[in-house]
Design a protein around this motif. Structure first.
Motif, short mmCIF file in Angstrom:
data_model
loop_
_atom_site.label_atom_id
_atom_site.label_comp_id
_atom_site.label_asym_id
_atom_site.label_seq_id
_atom_site.Cartn_x
_atom_site.Cartn_y
_atom_site.Cartn_z
N LEU A 1 0.83 -1.20 0.00
CA LEU A 1 0.00 0.00 0.00
C LEU A 1 0.87 1.25 0.00
CD1 LEU A 1 -2.81 1.30 0.22
CD2 LEU A 1 -2.66 1.06 2.71
N GLY A 2 0.53 2.18 -0.89
CA GLY A 2 1.25 3.44 -0.95
C GLY A 2 0.40 4.51 -1.58
N ILE A 3 0.67 5.77 -1.24
CA ILE A 3 -0.12 6.90 -1.74
C ILE A 3 0.81 7.97 -2.30
CG2 ILE A 3 -1.59 8.84 -1.04
CD1 ILE A 3 -3.07 7.05 0.80
N GLN B 1 -6.47 4.75 5.27
CA GLN B 1 -7.25 4.09 6.31
C GLN B 1 -8.40 3.27 5.71
OE1 GLN B 1 -8.40 7.36 8.84
NE2 GLN B 1 -6.27 7.95 9.20
N ALA B 2 -9.01 3.78 4.64
CA ALA B 2 -10.09 3.04 3.98
C ALA B 2 -9.56 1.75 3.35
CB ALA B 2 -10.75 3.93 2.91
N ALA B 3 -8.40 1.85 2.72
CA ALA B 3 -7.81 0.67 2.10
C ALA B 3 -7.44 -0.38 3.16
CB ALA B 3 -6.58 1.07 1.29
N GLN B 4 -6.87 0.07 4.25
CA GLN B 4 -6.53 -0.86 5.33
C GLN B 4 -7.77 -1.51 5.93
OE1 GLN B 4 -3.97 1.32 8.13
NE2 GLN B 4 -2.27 0.05 7.44
N ALA B 5 -8.85 -0.74 6.03
CA ALA B 5 -10.07 -1.24 6.66
C ALA B 5 -10.68 -2.41 5.89
CB ALA B 5 -11.09 -0.12 6.80
N SER C 1 -12.83 13.04 3.27
CA SER C 1 -13.99 12.13 3.34
C SER C 1 -14.44 11.72 1.94
CB SER C 1 -15.14 12.81 4.09
OG SER C 1 -14.82 13.01 5.44
N ALA C 2 -14.46 12.69 1.02
CA ALA C 2 -14.85 12.39 -0.36
C ALA C 2 -13.84 11.46 -1.01
CB ALA C 2 -14.99 13.68 -1.16
N ASP C 3 -12.54 11.65 -0.71
CA ASP C 3 -11.51 10.78 -1.26
C ASP C 3 -11.67 9.35 -0.74
OD1 ASP C 3 -10.50 13.01 -2.52
OD2 ASP C 3 -8.84 13.30 -1.12
N ALA C 4 -11.91 9.21 0.56
CA ALA C 4 -12.11 7.88 1.14
C ALA C 4 -13.33 7.20 0.54
CB ALA C 4 -12.26 7.99 2.66
N ALA C 5 -14.40 7.97 0.33
CA ALA C 5 -15.61 7.41 -0.28
C ALA C 5 -15.35 6.98 -1.71
CB ALA C 5 -16.74 8.43 -0.22
N ALA C 6 -14.53 7.73 -2.44
CA ALA C 6 -14.19 7.35 -3.81
C ALA C 6 -13.47 6.01 -3.84
CB ALA C 6 -13.34 8.44 -4.46
N PHE C 7 -12.57 5.79 -2.87
CA PHE C 7 -11.91 4.49 -2.79
C PHE C 7 -12.92 3.39 -2.51
CE2 PHE C 7 -10.43 1.03 -0.18
CZ PHE C 7 -9.51 0.44 -1.03
N LEU C 8 -13.83 3.62 -1.56
CA LEU C 8 -14.80 2.59 -1.21
C LEU C 8 -15.71 2.26 -2.39
CD1 LEU C 8 -15.78 3.66 2.43
CD2 LEU C 8 -14.31 1.76 1.73
N ARG D 1 -16.86 5.03 10.50
CA ARG D 1 -15.64 5.10 11.32
C ARG D 1 -14.57 5.94 10.64
NH1 ARG D 1 -16.38 -0.51 12.41
NH2 ARG D 1 -14.66 -1.03 10.97
N LEU D 2 -14.57 5.97 9.32
CA LEU D 2 -13.59 6.75 8.59
C LEU D 2 -13.87 8.25 8.67
CD1 LEU D 2 -13.30 4.51 5.42
CD2 LEU D 2 -11.53 4.86 7.15
N GLY D 3 -15.11 8.61 8.98
CA GLY D 3 -15.46 10.02 9.09
C GLY D 3 -16.95 10.22 8.94
N ALA D 4 -17.50 11.23 9.63
CA ALA D 4 -18.94 11.44 9.63
C ALA D 4 -19.48 11.76 8.25
CB ALA D 4 -19.29 12.57 10.60
#
Length: 276
Positions: A50-52, A72-76, A99-106, A123-126
């Motif tokens: 994993l890398g960013i 964090q989303a990728a690890q989850a 939050s939008a970036d994490a949602a894009a990954f999901l 858990r990643l953010g409200a």
């Protein structure tokens, strides 16, 4: 292994009512959320590690390690690979960001009948649960209660951020009243004019405390005074102005950019509800 791309649109809180606070400290919200056609862009390349990599006009200060919400989303979900994030939106600006970036990954990870765990998203953010869709939504509770809003038209707006830091905890700390009335029912079936009239009667309860922390927000709202509605989004400091047409929004953006060249200013259009 082919790379896949994702888009993380700007999240706009057209209204944000703080309706209470739980015993654990989390605030209860009632918010009408829409998404714009501007945002961050991401690329996902499965790999053994994993890398960013972060680039773009707002890449400075964005972590490329486990502090990053996408990491964090990728690890989850147990995914590994290279993730490239092009940061086109200001950081900590009340318009989605991490939050939008994490949602894009999901959304990327959920391709192919993989269900997104709503508890992981929260858990990643409200704001992560509401950012899982680009369609207009009403968000309540601490962010877990999401309902699609039908009939909302696309809206022409200008987004303005004065490029100041505005940590969300500082804004909530400055909030004086924590139990306020929720939103009224949105009259989407009555037409666009009724939507504008309804929006004009709503509010963002975080606007006043945000101004106490960063008074420049008053100047931003004043620059958007010719809009039909001007308001702060989320916990700030980004503000929006709603205009009747795309041309009016473009003209307003050009004027504000001329008057305040140091600010981030962009004309955009929101995504409308799908016909029922």
């Amino acid at each position: 292994m082919k790379a896949s791309s994702g888009f993380a649109p700007a999240k706009i809180n057209l209204s944000l009512h703080v309706t209470g606070q739980r015993a654990d400290g989390y605030h209860l919200l009632d918010s009408l959320v829409v998404f714009a056609d501007v945002g961050d862009r991401l690329t996902f390349q499965p790999d053994s590690k994993l890398g960013i990599d972060v680039s773009g006009p707002f890449s400075q200060g964005v972590p490329d390690d486990s502090r990053n919400s996408v990491w964090q989303a990728a690890q989850a979900v147990g995914w590994s690979g290279r993730i490239a994030i092009e940061k086109n939106l200001p950081n900590g600006a009340g318009i989605g960001g991490g939050s939008a970036d994490a949602a894009a990954f999901l959304r990327y990870f959920a391709q192919g009948d993989v269900a997104i765990d709503s508890e992981i998203a929260l858990r990643l953010g409200a704001d992560v649960p509401v950012c899982l869709s680009e369609l207009p939504q009403r968000m309540r509770g601490i962010g877990e209660n999401i309902a699609a809003v039908a009939g909302l038209p696309k809206l022409h707006m200008v987004l303005v951020n004065p490029r100041v830091a505005l940590p969300t905890p500082a804004v909530f700390k400055a909030l004086q009243v924590r139990e306020n009335a929720p939103m009224e029912t949105l009259p989407v079936e009555a037409g666009e004019e009724a939507v504008f009239n309804w929006l004009s009667e709503q509010r963002n309860d975080l606007e006043t405390p945000a101004i106490a922390v960063q008074p420049v927000i008053c100047s931003v709202l004043a620059a958007l005074a010719d809009a039909r509605i001007n308001r702060m989004s989320g916990s700030g400091a980004t503000c929006f102005g709603l205009y009747a047409t795309a041309n009016e929004a473009a003209q307003a953006a050009a004027r504000i950019t001329h008057d305040f060249p140091e600010w981030w200013v962009i004309a955009t259009t929101t995504v409308a509800s799908r016909p029922s």
